[in-house]
Design a protein around this motif. Structure first.
Motif, PDB file in Angstrom:
ATOM      1  N   LEU A   8       0.829  -1.200   0.000  1.00 29.82           N
ATOM      2  CA  LEU A   8       0.000   0.000   0.000  1.00 29.82           C
ATOM      3  C   LEU A   8       0.873   1.265   0.000  1.00 29.82           C
ATOM      4  CD1 LEU A   8      -2.855   1.103   0.064  1.00 29.82           C
ATOM      5  CD2 LEU A   8      -2.751   1.038   2.551  1.00 29.82           C
ATOM      6  N   LEU A   9       1.949   1.250   0.761  1.00 22.15           N
ATOM      7  CA  LEU A   9       2.851   2.386   0.825  1.00 22.15           C
ATOM      8  C   LEU A   9       3.534   2.618  -0.534  1.00 22.15           C
ATOM      9  CD1 LEU A   9       4.098   4.541   2.646  1.00 22.15           C
ATOM     10  CD2 LEU A   9       5.916   2.914   3.168  1.00 22.15           C
ATOM     11  N   VAL A  10       3.974   1.564  -1.196  1.00 23.81           N
ATOM     12  CA  VAL A  10       4.615   1.675  -2.505  1.00 23.81           C
ATOM     13  C   VAL A  10       3.629   2.222  -3.534  1.00 23.81           C
ATOM     14  CG1 VAL A  10       5.613   0.337  -4.405  1.00 23.81           C
ATOM     15  CG2 VAL A  10       6.351  -0.085  -2.059  1.00 23.81           C
ATOM     16  N   VAL A  11       2.374   1.762  -3.498  1.00 23.31           N
ATOM     17  CA  VAL A  11       1.357   2.236  -4.435  1.00 23.31           C
ATOM     18  C   VAL A  11       1.072   3.727  -4.211  1.00 23.31           C
ATOM     19  CG1 VAL A  11      -1.081   2.023  -5.066  1.00 23.31           C
ATOM     20  CG2 VAL A  11       0.318  -0.025  -4.790  1.00 23.31           C
ATOM     21  N   LEU A  12       0.991   4.156  -2.960  1.00 21.53           N
ATOM     22  CA  LEU A  12       0.735   5.571  -2.666  1.00 21.53           C
ATOM     23  C   LEU A  12       1.882   6.461  -3.155  1.00 21.53           C
ATOM     24  CD1 LEU A  12      -0.889   5.484   0.880  1.00 21.53           C
ATOM     25  CD2 LEU A  12      -1.928   6.202  -1.253  1.00 21.53           C
ATOM     26  N   VAL A  13       3.126   6.032  -2.945  1.00 20.46           N
ATOM     27  CA  VAL A  13       4.274   6.820  -3.407  1.00 20.46           C
ATOM     28  C   VAL A  13       4.267   6.914  -4.929  1.00 20.46           C
ATOM     29  CG1 VAL A  13       6.799   6.861  -3.547  1.00 20.46           C
ATOM     30  CG2 VAL A  13       5.680   6.381  -1.370  1.00 20.46           C
ATOM     31  N   ALA A  14       4.004   5.819  -5.592  1.00 21.49           N
ATOM     32  CA  ALA A  14       3.956   5.826  -7.058  1.00 21.49           C
ATOM     33  C   ALA A  14       2.851   6.741  -7.557  1.00 21.49           C
ATOM     34  CB  ALA A  14       3.756   4.401  -7.578  1.00 21.49           C
ATOM     35  N   LEU A  15       1.694   6.731  -6.912  1.00 21.64           N
ATOM     36  CA  LEU A  15       0.571   7.587  -7.293  1.00 21.64           C
ATOM     37  C   LEU A  15       0.925   9.068  -7.119  1.00 21.64           C
ATOM     38  CD1 LEU A  15      -2.345   7.627  -8.257  1.00 21.64           C
ATOM     39  CD2 LEU A  15      -3.064   7.510  -5.887  1.00 21.64           C
ATOM     40  N   MET A  16       1.637   9.393  -6.037  1.00 23.60           N
ATOM     41  CA  MET A  16       2.045  10.781  -5.802  1.00 23.60           C
ATOM     42  C   MET A  16       3.013  11.258  -6.885  1.00 23.60           C
ATOM     43  SD  MET A  16       2.396  10.841  -1.630  1.00 23.60           S
ATOM     44  CE  MET A  16       3.711  11.976  -1.706  1.00 23.60           C
ATOM     45  N   ILE A  17       3.930  10.401  -7.289  1.00 19.89           N
ATOM     46  CA  ILE A  17       4.900  10.771  -8.323  1.00 19.89           C
ATOM     47  C   ILE A  17       4.192  11.017  -9.649  1.00 19.89           C
ATOM     48  CG2 ILE A  17       6.825   9.904  -9.703  1.00 19.89           C
ATOM     49  CD1 ILE A  17       7.834   8.526  -7.134  1.00 19.89           C
ATOM     50  N   VAL A  18       3.274  10.148 -10.016  1.00 21.34           N
ATOM     51  CA  VAL A  18       2.552  10.285 -11.282  1.00 21.34           C
ATOM     52  C   VAL A  18       1.729  11.563 -11.296  1.00 21.34           C
ATOM     53  CG1 VAL A  18       0.712   9.269 -12.689  1.00 21.34           C
ATOM     54  CG2 VAL A  18       2.527   7.823 -11.789  1.00 21.34           C
ATOM     55  N   THR A  19       1.050  11.883 -10.190  1.00 20.53           N
ATOM     56  CA  THR A  19       0.216  13.096 -10.161  1.00 20.53           C
ATOM     57  C   THR A  19       1.061  14.360 -10.212  1.00 20.53           C
ATOM     58  OG1 THR A  19      -0.382  12.105  -8.033  1.00 20.53           O
ATOM     59  CG2 THR A  19      -2.087  13.247  -9.179  1.00 20.53           C
ATOM     60  N   SER A  20       2.201  14.378  -9.536  1.00 26.64           N
ATOM     61  CA  SER A  20       3.034  15.586  -9.581  1.00 26.64           C
ATOM     62  C   SER A  20       3.607  15.798 -10.983  1.00 26.64           C
ATOM     63  CB  SER A  20       4.152  15.518  -8.540  1.00 26.64           C
ATOM     64  OG  SER A  20       5.067  14.503  -8.874  1.00 26.64           O
ATOM     65  N   GLU A  21       3.984  14.746 -11.683  1.00 23.59           N
ATOM     66  CA  GLU A  21       4.471  14.883 -13.066  1.00 23.59           C
ATOM     67  C   GLU A  21       3.370  15.386 -13.997  1.00 23.59           C
ATOM     68  OE1 GLU A  21       7.522  14.627 -14.338  1.00 23.59           O
ATOM     69  OE2 GLU A  21       8.244  14.363 -12.303  1.00 23.59           O
TER      70      GLU A  21
END
Length: 146
Positions: A8-21
């Motif tokens: 869950l933590l890895v998915v949240l970090v990946a989601l944050m990176i995609v949204t900021s880009e």
């Protein structure tokens, strides 16, 4: 449970990176159309105060067939005859003219802001001041009774 939390933590970090880009790309796309990136040289008019002669105002710029307005400020103590966007270097004040009781000095153009048209030289005058020489120095800060 620990494995689920890590996933869950890895998915949240990946989601944050995609949204900021995605947000960065959106900002860069908006800059080109609105900012006039294809126009090389903008010409701006004088700053016009919103209320009265000085304070916050707007300046209109044109380039080819594009126009834009930018915020600006008109200083309240500036000489209005040659504008706040023209910067001059002034010489020393001349001698007092007894006939008019004024003295003058000239300034040469140093910088024209926002590509505005400015006079190459300007002249300003002011009333002569009469300074009292050899004024007796009193004691400071002693009050009425000394």
């Amino acid at each position: 449970m620990r494995g689920l939390f890590s996933t869950l933590l890895v998915v949240l970090v990946a989601l944050m990176i995609v949204t900021s880009e995605a947000g960065k790309n959106k900002k860069e796309k908006n800059k080109g159309g609105k900012g006039g990136a294809d126009c090389a040289e903008w010409l701006y008019g004088s700053c016009v105060a919103n209320n009265g002669d000085c304070g916050q105002g707007m300046r209109e710029g044109t380039c080819n067939e594009q126009t834009r307005k930018v915020k600006c400020r008109v200083p309240c103590n500036w000489k209005k005859e040659f504008g706040a966007d023209c910067k001059y270097k002034f010489g020393n004040w001349g001698e007092c003219d007894a006939a008019t009781s004024t003295k003058s000095r000239t300034g040469t153009l140093q910088k024209a802001l926002f590509n505005v048209e400015c006079q190459q030289t300007v002249s300003v005058t002011k009333p002569c001041t009469t300074k009292v020489k050899n004024k007796p120095k009193g004691k400071k800060g002693k009050g009425k009774g000394n």
